[in-house]
Design an enzyme around this catalytic site. Structure first.
Site, PDB file in Angstrom:
ATOM      1  N   ASP A   8      52.463  48.108  33.068  1.00 27.64           N
ATOM      2  CA  ASP A   8      52.654  49.538  31.866  1.00 27.64           C
ATOM      3  C   ASP A   8      53.421  50.220  31.411  1.00 27.64           C
ATOM      4  O   ASP A   8      54.259  49.444  31.751  1.00 27.64           O
ATOM      5  CB  ASP A   8      51.343  50.092  31.825  1.00 27.64           C
ATOM      6  CG  ASP A   8      50.833  50.953  32.786  1.00 27.64           C
ATOM      7  OD1 ASP A   8      51.837  51.358  33.882  1.00 27.64           O
ATOM      8  OD2 ASP A   8      50.237  52.096  33.362  1.00 27.64           O
ATOM      9  N   HIS A   9      53.498  51.442  30.330  1.00 22.18           N
ATOM     10  CA  HIS A   9      54.603  51.639  30.613  1.00 22.18           C
ATOM     11  C   HIS A   9      55.552  52.620  31.945  1.00 22.18           C
ATOM     12  O   HIS A   9      56.729  52.830  31.532  1.00 22.18           O
ATOM     13  CB  HIS A   9      53.883  53.590  29.030  1.00 22.18           C
ATOM     14  CG  HIS A   9      53.601  53.849  30.041  1.00 22.18           C
ATOM     15  ND1 HIS A   9      51.890  53.254  29.681  1.00 22.18           N
ATOM     16  CD2 HIS A   9      52.690  55.575  29.999  1.00 22.18           C
ATOM     17  CE1 HIS A   9      51.313  54.386  30.300  1.00 22.18           C
ATOM     18  NE2 HIS A   9      51.401  55.698  30.847  1.00 22.18           N
ATOM     19  N   CYS A  65      51.577  49.384  37.228  1.00 24.77           N
ATOM     20  CA  CYS A  65      51.479  50.661  36.313  1.00 24.77           C
ATOM     21  C   CYS A  65      51.792  51.781  38.089  1.00 24.77           C
ATOM     22  O   CYS A  65      52.893  51.677  38.511  1.00 24.77           O
ATOM     23  CB  CYS A  65      49.466  50.282  35.937  1.00 24.77           C
ATOM     24  SG  CYS A  65      48.740  50.384  37.552  1.00 24.77           S
ATOM     25  N   GLY A  66      51.017  52.707  37.163  1.00 23.79           N
ATOM     26  CA  GLY A  66      52.194  54.452  37.552  1.00 23.79           C
ATOM     27  C   GLY A  66      52.093  54.178  39.335  1.00 23.79           C
ATOM     28  O   GLY A  66      52.869  54.133  40.117  1.00 23.79           O
ATOM     29  N   THR A  67      50.261  53.964  39.978  1.00 27.64           N
ATOM     30  CA  THR A  67      50.067  53.409  40.807  1.00 27.64           C
ATOM     31  C   THR A  67      49.455  52.240  41.632  1.00 27.64           C
ATOM     32  O   THR A  67      49.847  52.128  42.895  1.00 27.64           O
ATOM     33  CB  THR A  67      48.460  54.208  41.398  1.00 27.64           C
ATOM     34  OG1 THR A  67      47.800  53.935  40.832  1.00 27.64           O
ATOM     35  CG2 THR A  67      49.053  56.092  41.066  1.00 27.64           C
ATOM     36  N   GLY A  68      50.195  51.515  40.649  1.00 23.97           N
ATOM     37  CA  GLY A  68      49.576  50.010  40.849  1.00 23.97           C
ATOM     38  C   GLY A  68      47.411  49.564  40.965  1.00 23.97           C
ATOM     39  O   GLY A  68      47.127  48.376  41.455  1.00 23.97           O
ATOM     40  N   HIS A  98      46.553  35.944  54.945  1.00 26.43           N
ATOM     41  CA  HIS A  98      45.116  35.874  55.752  1.00 26.43           C
ATOM     42  C   HIS A  98      44.670  35.557  54.545  1.00 26.43           C
ATOM     43  O   HIS A  98      43.662  35.530  54.607  1.00 26.43           O
ATOM     44  CB  HIS A  98      45.586  37.410  56.294  1.00 26.43           C
ATOM     45  CG  HIS A  98      45.978  37.433  57.777  1.00 26.43           C
ATOM     46  ND1 HIS A  98      45.517  38.036  58.247  1.00 26.43           N
ATOM     47  CD2 HIS A  98      47.144  36.006  58.139  1.00 26.43           C
ATOM     48  CE1 HIS A  98      46.422  37.962  59.629  1.00 26.43           C
ATOM     49  NE2 HIS A  98      47.218  36.666  59.552  1.00 26.43           N
ATOM     50  N   ARG A 109      55.272  54.627  40.238  1.00 23.10           N
ATOM     51  CA  ARG A 109      55.695  55.798  40.139  1.00 23.10           C
ATOM     52  C   ARG A 109      55.807  56.084  41.742  1.00 23.10           C
ATOM     53  O   ARG A 109      55.722  57.384  42.521  1.00 23.10           O
ATOM     54  CB  ARG A 109      54.610  56.878  39.665  1.00 23.10           C
ATOM     55  CG  ARG A 109      54.413  56.501  38.281  1.00 23.10           C
ATOM     56  CD  ARG A 109      53.508  57.321  37.924  1.00 23.10           C
ATOM     57  NE  ARG A 109      53.908  57.040  35.925  1.00 23.10           N
ATOM     58  CZ  ARG A 109      52.765  57.194  34.865  1.00 23.10           C
ATOM     59  NH1 ARG A 109      51.932  58.573  35.613  1.00 23.10           N
ATOM     60  NH2 ARG A 109      53.605  57.501  34.087  1.00 23.10           N
ATOM     61  N   HIS A 134      40.547  32.257  59.155  1.00 26.53           N
ATOM     62  CA  HIS A 134      41.675  33.071  57.507  1.00 26.53           C
ATOM     63  C   HIS A 134      40.783  32.112  56.115  1.00 26.53           C
ATOM     64  O   HIS A 134      40.544  32.607  55.600  1.00 26.53           O
ATOM     65  CB  HIS A 134      42.901  32.170  57.132  1.00 26.53           C
ATOM     66  CG  HIS A 134      43.620  33.327  58.530  1.00 26.53           C
ATOM     67  ND1 HIS A 134      43.198  34.863  58.354  1.00 26.53           N
ATOM     68  CD2 HIS A 134      44.192  33.014  59.634  1.00 26.53           C
ATOM     69  CE1 HIS A 134      44.001  35.397  59.706  1.00 26.53           C
ATOM     70  NE2 HIS A 134      44.698  34.519  60.106  1.00 26.53           N
ATOM     71  N   ARG A 137      36.951  33.392  56.176  1.00 28.25           N
ATOM     72  CA  ARG A 137      37.446  34.359  55.679  1.00 28.25           C
ATOM     73  C   ARG A 137      37.313  34.942  54.445  1.00 28.25           C
ATOM     74  O   ARG A 137      36.121  35.450  53.486  1.00 28.25           O
ATOM     75  CB  ARG A 137      38.129  35.658  56.649  1.00 28.25           C
ATOM     76  CG  ARG A 137      37.086  35.840  58.161  1.00 28.25           C
ATOM     77  CD  ARG A 137      39.239  36.699  58.789  1.00 28.25           C
ATOM     78  NE  ARG A 137      38.570  35.911  59.604  1.00 28.25           N
ATOM     79  CZ  ARG A 137      39.001  36.240  60.606  1.00 28.25           C
ATOM     80  NH1 ARG A 137      40.271  36.727  61.095  1.00 28.25           N
ATOM     81  NH2 ARG A 137      38.794  35.986  62.103  1.00 28.25           N
TER      82      ARG A 137
END
Ligand code: RB5
Length: 153
Positions: A8-9, A65-68, A98, A109, A134, A137
């Site tokens: 995104d932006h 994105c800003g935080t993901g 894993h 950000r 793995h 799981r």
């Protein structure tokens, strides 16, 4: 590999350095944008990347994105997509080894371009482990996704 990229932006500032890394590592980029900092909504871009991976148009996906966080939540709604939000190279490596993550989410950000590049490099260079525990799981996760969950001890 073909690597789908979407942002995104808020994620746009990391787009160019991460695309550069993907290309210089010898992979192809499928860029779903957005390609500027005009505000857009992240779910659609995350979904485009996730569906490209699900449909085999791309081998791996990168969403920014800003935080993901929002992007990773959105991508994980697509069946067959296992998106890991990573803020360090070790987690990115383990997400492949894993968890067989096929999409990585990054927060522009949260991360500077050098760290984000190191994280994505670790993700691209790592392979899923074939150790039985793995694989077992990962299969259990798939069973949750498909509603065929077996009772766990
Ligand atoms: C956009 O302001 C921001 O909310 C978005 O980029 C993302 O961080 C959402 O999780």
């Amino acid at each position: 590999m073909r690597v789908a990229v979407g942002n995104d932006h808020a994620g746009y500032p990391l787009q160019a350095p991460l695309i550069e890394l993907i290309k210089s590592s010898g992979h192809q980029v499928v860029n779903f944008g957005t390609n500027n900092e005009d505000p857009v909504d992240y779910p659609g871009f995350a979904a485009k990347v996730a569906r490209a991976v699900r449909d085999g148009q791309a081998d791996l996906g990168v969403i920014i994105c800003g935080t993901g966080i929002g992007s990773s939540i959105a991508a994980n709604k697509v069946e067959g997509v296992y998106c890991a939000l990573c803020s360090d190279p070790y987690s990115a490596r383990m997400a492949r080894r894993h968890n067989n993550a096929n999409v990585i989410a990054l927060g522009a950000r949260v991360l500077g371009p050098d760290l984000a590049t190191d994280i994505l490099r670790a993700f691209l260079e790592s392979q899923p482990s074939n150790e039985p525990r793995h694989a077992r799981r990962r299969q259990q996760v798939q069973q949750i996704e498909t509603g065929n969950e077996l009772a766990q001890e």
